[in-house]
Design a protein around this motif. Structure first.
Motif, PDB file in Angstrom:
ATOM      1  N   LEU A  21      34.869 -10.209 -38.631  1.00 23.55           N
ATOM      2  CA  LEU A  21      33.737 -10.898 -38.023  1.00 23.55           C
ATOM      3  C   LEU A  21      33.455 -10.239 -36.683  1.00 23.55           C
ATOM      4  CD1 LEU A  21      34.802 -14.602 -38.716  1.00 23.55           C
ATOM      5  CD2 LEU A  21      33.022 -13.320 -39.897  1.00 23.55           C
ATOM      6  N   LYS A  22      32.255  -9.712 -36.530  1.00 20.91           N
ATOM      7  CA  LYS A  22      31.854  -9.091 -35.265  1.00 20.91           C
ATOM      8  C   LYS A  22      31.004 -10.098 -34.510  1.00 20.91           C
ATOM      9  CE  LYS A  22      30.190  -4.713 -33.392  1.00 20.91           C
ATOM     10  NZ  LYS A  22      29.670  -3.353 -33.747  1.00 20.91           N
ATOM     11  N   ILE A  23      31.473 -10.479 -33.326  1.00 17.57           N
ATOM     12  CA  ILE A  23      30.827 -11.546 -32.560  1.00 17.57           C
ATOM     13  C   ILE A  23      30.246 -10.982 -31.268  1.00 17.57           C
ATOM     14  CG2 ILE A  23      31.146 -13.803 -31.478  1.00 17.57           C
ATOM     15  CD1 ILE A  23      33.943 -12.866 -33.603  1.00 17.57           C
ATOM     16  N   PHE A  24      28.966 -11.236 -31.047  1.00 11.34           N
ATOM     17  CA  PHE A  24      28.294 -10.874 -29.806  1.00 11.34           C
ATOM     18  C   PHE A  24      28.108 -12.169 -29.008  1.00 11.34           C
ATOM     19  CE2 PHE A  24      27.064  -8.023 -33.174  1.00 11.34           C
ATOM     20  CZ  PHE A  24      27.146  -6.760 -32.615  1.00 11.34           C
ATOM     21  N   ARG A  25      28.736 -12.247 -27.856  1.00  2.83           N
ATOM     22  CA  ARG A  25      28.773 -13.502 -27.098  1.00  2.83           C
ATOM     23  C   ARG A  25      28.259 -13.297 -25.679  1.00  2.83           C
ATOM     24  NH1 ARG A  25      32.434 -18.200 -27.191  1.00  2.83           N
ATOM     25  NH2 ARG A  25      32.694 -19.033 -25.103  1.00  2.83           N
ATOM     26  N   LYS A  26      27.251 -14.075 -25.299  1.00  6.66           N
ATOM     27  CA  LYS A  26      26.738 -14.055 -23.927  1.00  6.66           C
ATOM     28  C   LYS A  26      27.034 -15.397 -23.282  1.00  6.66           C
ATOM     29  CE  LYS A  26      22.218 -14.015 -23.113  1.00  6.66           C
ATOM     30  NZ  LYS A  26      20.851 -13.472 -22.910  1.00  6.66           N
ATOM     31  N   THR A  27      27.685 -15.361 -22.136  1.00 11.18           N
ATOM     32  CA  THR A  27      28.093 -16.580 -21.441  1.00 11.18           C
ATOM     33  C   THR A  27      27.206 -16.805 -20.217  1.00 11.18           C
ATOM     34  OG1 THR A  27      30.375 -16.198 -22.145  1.00 11.18           O
ATOM     35  CG2 THR A  27      30.030 -17.788 -20.394  1.00 11.18           C
ATOM     36  N   ILE A  28      26.802 -18.069 -20.029  1.00 11.97           N
ATOM     37  CA  ILE A  28      25.903 -18.453 -18.948  1.00 11.97           C
ATOM     38  C   ILE A  28      26.653 -19.368 -17.976  1.00 11.97           C
ATOM     39  CG2 ILE A  28      23.675 -19.531 -18.403  1.00 11.97           C
ATOM     40  CD1 ILE A  28      23.473 -17.074 -20.194  1.00 11.97           C
TER      41      ILE A  28
END
Length: 238
Positions: free
Chosen positions: A201-208
């Motif tokens: 599973l390739k996860i692209f995660r942007k945190t705010i």
């Protein structure tokens, strides 16, 4: 420090749920109120947490039930804290911080972090392990202007989000994720101790943060045989 009441209820209910059968019905909210002697809001907060993590599901007018699948596998989609998620299934989490470098990120990364083309970001490469077995290989990008002077030693024995909060007063409040099914290449398979071509599973995660500013963009590869990505969908017509 004593944990909030709803956290205590969550832990007790979670232990019970893992002993129950899939689709088995849980006690009603009223029964849980009596059992734990807490407020209705406390019970609802606890059930909401369990539902968001995929351990239970609720049907309007029918009750609350144990989820039917993958109770023994962490839900990568609800994994705010790798360490805490593994604790819940009795596994020990650890992290190998492989490298930290200051770079000018490519256009895609810079766009995700609202950075100008000339601004720099820290590139952090990490391997996350469960019971000393590789599970997630990740590369994180953090804007230098938000984390000046970040050093690899800051992360020794301390979670990244703790360092963000304690050293830089950057509090993560929300994350957006895209997930893609991929097969591991040679380098990726070596990092995750898997065969070339194994599913991942390739996860692209942007945190705010709490000011609605992007503070982290991470690309992770999670072993496909050790994690699931669980979601819930409801038919609004019923």
């Amino acid at each position: 420090m004593q944990k909030p009441l709803y956290r205590q209820v969550i832990r007790d209910l979670e232990n019970q749920i893992r002993q129950m059968k899939p689709n088995e019905k849980l006690p009603s909210e009223r029964q849980l109120l009596v059992k734990y002697s807490v407020s209705r809001n406390t019970i609802r907060l606890a059930l909401q947490d369990l539902e968001e993590r995929g351990l239970i599901y609720r049907l309007h007018g029918k009750g609350t039930f144990v989820s039917s699948n993958f109770l023994s596998q962490p839900n990568i989609g609800g994994m705010y804290s790798f360490t805490e998620e593994l604790k819940k299934i009795g596994q020990k989490a650890s992290t190998q911080n492989q490298s930290l470098s200051l770079i000018v990120p490519d256009e895609h990364i810079a766009t995700q972090l609202n950075m100008a083309s000339t601004e720099k970001a820290y590139k952090l490469v990490r391997l996350r392990l469960a019971n000393n077995q590789p599970r997630i290989f990740s590369t994180s990008y953090l804007p230098e202007k938000l984390f000046p002077g970040l050093e690899l030693s800051d992360l020794n024995g301390k979670p990244l989000y703790d360092v963000m909060k304690e050293k830089y007063d950057q509090i993560s409040v929300m994350a957006f994720e895209d997930v893609q099914a991929v097969c591991l290449n040679q380098e990726e398979s070596e990092n995750l101790a898997e065969n070339v071509g194994s599913p991942s599973l390739k996860i692209f995660r942007k945190t705010i943060n709490d000011k609605n500013v992007p503070i982290e963009f991470t690309i992770s590869l999670a072993r496909g045989d050790k994690f699931v990505y669980r979601s819930r969908q409801y038919n609004d017509l019923f």
